[in-house]
Design an enzyme around this catalytic site. Structure first.
Site, PDB file in Angstrom:
ATOM      1  CG  HIS A  93      -8.964  -5.180  -2.034  1.00 15.77           C
ATOM      2  ND1 HIS A  93      -7.933  -5.032  -2.847  1.00 15.77           N
ATOM      3  CD2 HIS A  93      -8.277  -5.119  -0.729  1.00 15.77           C
ATOM      4  CE1 HIS A  93      -6.823  -4.805  -2.310  1.00 15.77           C
ATOM      5  NE2 HIS A  93      -6.985  -4.889  -1.038  1.00 15.77           N
ATOM      6  CG  HIS A 101      -7.707  -7.124   3.314  1.00 20.21           C
ATOM      7  ND1 HIS A 101      -6.773  -7.944   2.801  1.00 20.21           N
ATOM      8  CD2 HIS A 101      -7.308  -6.118   2.668  1.00 20.21           C
ATOM      9  CE1 HIS A 101      -5.950  -7.520   1.941  1.00 20.21           C
ATOM     10  NE2 HIS A 101      -6.142  -6.250   1.797  1.00 20.21           N
ATOM     11  CB  CYS A 140      -0.846  -0.113   1.259  1.00 19.03           C
ATOM     12  SG  CYS A 140      -2.028  -1.004   1.267  1.00 19.03           S
ATOM     13  CG  HIS A 165      -5.867  -1.510   2.940  1.00 19.47           C
ATOM     14  ND1 HIS A 165      -6.798  -1.314   2.448  1.00 19.47           N
ATOM     15  CD2 HIS A 165      -5.435  -2.823   2.552  1.00 19.47           C
ATOM     16  CE1 HIS A 165      -7.132  -2.429   1.490  1.00 19.47           C
ATOM     17  NE2 HIS A 165      -5.873  -3.003   1.406  1.00 19.47           N
ATOM     18  CD  GLU A 208     -26.883   9.498  16.609  1.00 19.51           C
ATOM     19  OE1 GLU A 208     -28.022   9.875  16.113  1.00 19.51           O
ATOM     20  OE2 GLU A 208     -26.463  10.214  17.571  1.00 19.51           O
TER      21      GLU A 208
HETATM   22 ZN    ZN Z   1      -5.457  -4.874   0.571  1.00 14.84          ZN
END
Ligand code: ZN
Length: 239
Positions: free
Chosen positions: A191, A118, A98, A116, A141
């Site tokens: 993903h 998953h 990433c 990130h 809410e």
């Molecule tokens: Zn990923």
């Protein structure tokens, strides 16, 4: 070096090492939430005042990391700290795939931390409406937990298509960051999701709200209810 600058150096080093330990601790928490299992997912924290960026390694059990497993980058992307090599069966240290995506988000948004995930709910919510270009929800809410949003607002999160390699998402992420100037999250179909905030606290709390809302949408869909309308009434099916 006088004692004043020595003490300044000490505090800088301590801030970096404390932040490295914090990322390891948070990833242990995210693992329990199902966000970073199977070595998936990643996290980054930016130390604005020091010009440094901490990133998790690739292909590592995220719940077992310690501070010394972290990569530290300079603002220009060059390496500041590379983790030490561990004995077999550990693989040589490699920074998160990433990395270019995180750098792009830092470049285009004033973020202090990026998560990130998953998580299953982030995947499923994109599969229910496979042609949707964004996820939309209102009258919940937990929308109030997303920066700049209130209960009555429609929360809109862009969805991009997945790619074989994480780095190949760079063009799609750049496009949606331009097209959705208010968003602080991007969902990747089948993903996961990228979520960021001005600090690690903001990124974490917003990530909790986003995952809650994805989960709510899936459950509402299972109940035959339309999550995207204010009334969350029955799903209207075209005949
Ligand atoms: Zn990923």
């Amino acid at each position: 070096m006088d004692s004043h600058s020595k003490s300044g150096q000490f505090w800088k080093i301590k801030q970096v090492t404390d932040s490295m330990a914090l990322v390891a601790e948070l990833c242990g928490h995210f693992y329990k939430m199902g966000w970073v299992s199977g070595t998936g997912g990643a996290m980054s924290v930016r130390l604005h005042h020091l010009g440094l960026i901490i990133m998790t390694p690739s292909g590592v059990q995220k719940e077992r990391m310690t501070a010394e497993d972290m990569f530290v980058k300079c603002s220009d992307g060059s390496d500041f700290i590379i983790p030490p090599v561990k004995a077999s069966p550990h693989k040589p240290p490699k920074c998160s795939d990433c990395n270019p995506l995180f750098m792009k988000i830092y470049e285009m948004r004033n973020a202090g931390a990026i998560i990130h995930s998953h998580a299953m709910e982030a995947c499923l919510v994109t599969m229910i409406r496979p042609l949707s270009k964004d996820f939309r929800i209102t009258h919940m809410e937990m929308i109030k937990g997303i920066e700049g949003h209130g209960y009555y607002d429609e929360l809109i999160v862009p969805i991009i298509e997945n790619a074989a390699q994480e780095g190949e998402l760079i063009n799609s992420i750049t496009e949606v960051l331009e097209a959705y100037p208010r968003t602080n999250a991007v969902v990747v179909r089948n993903h996961g999701v990228f979520i960021w905030g001005e600090s690690w606290i903001s990124a974490k709390t917003q990530a909790e709200c986003y995952h809650y809302l994805f989960d709510a949408a899936i459950k509402l869909h299972q109940l035959g209810m339309d999550w995207s309308t204010p009334s969350h009434g029955p799903i209207k099916r075209s005949s």
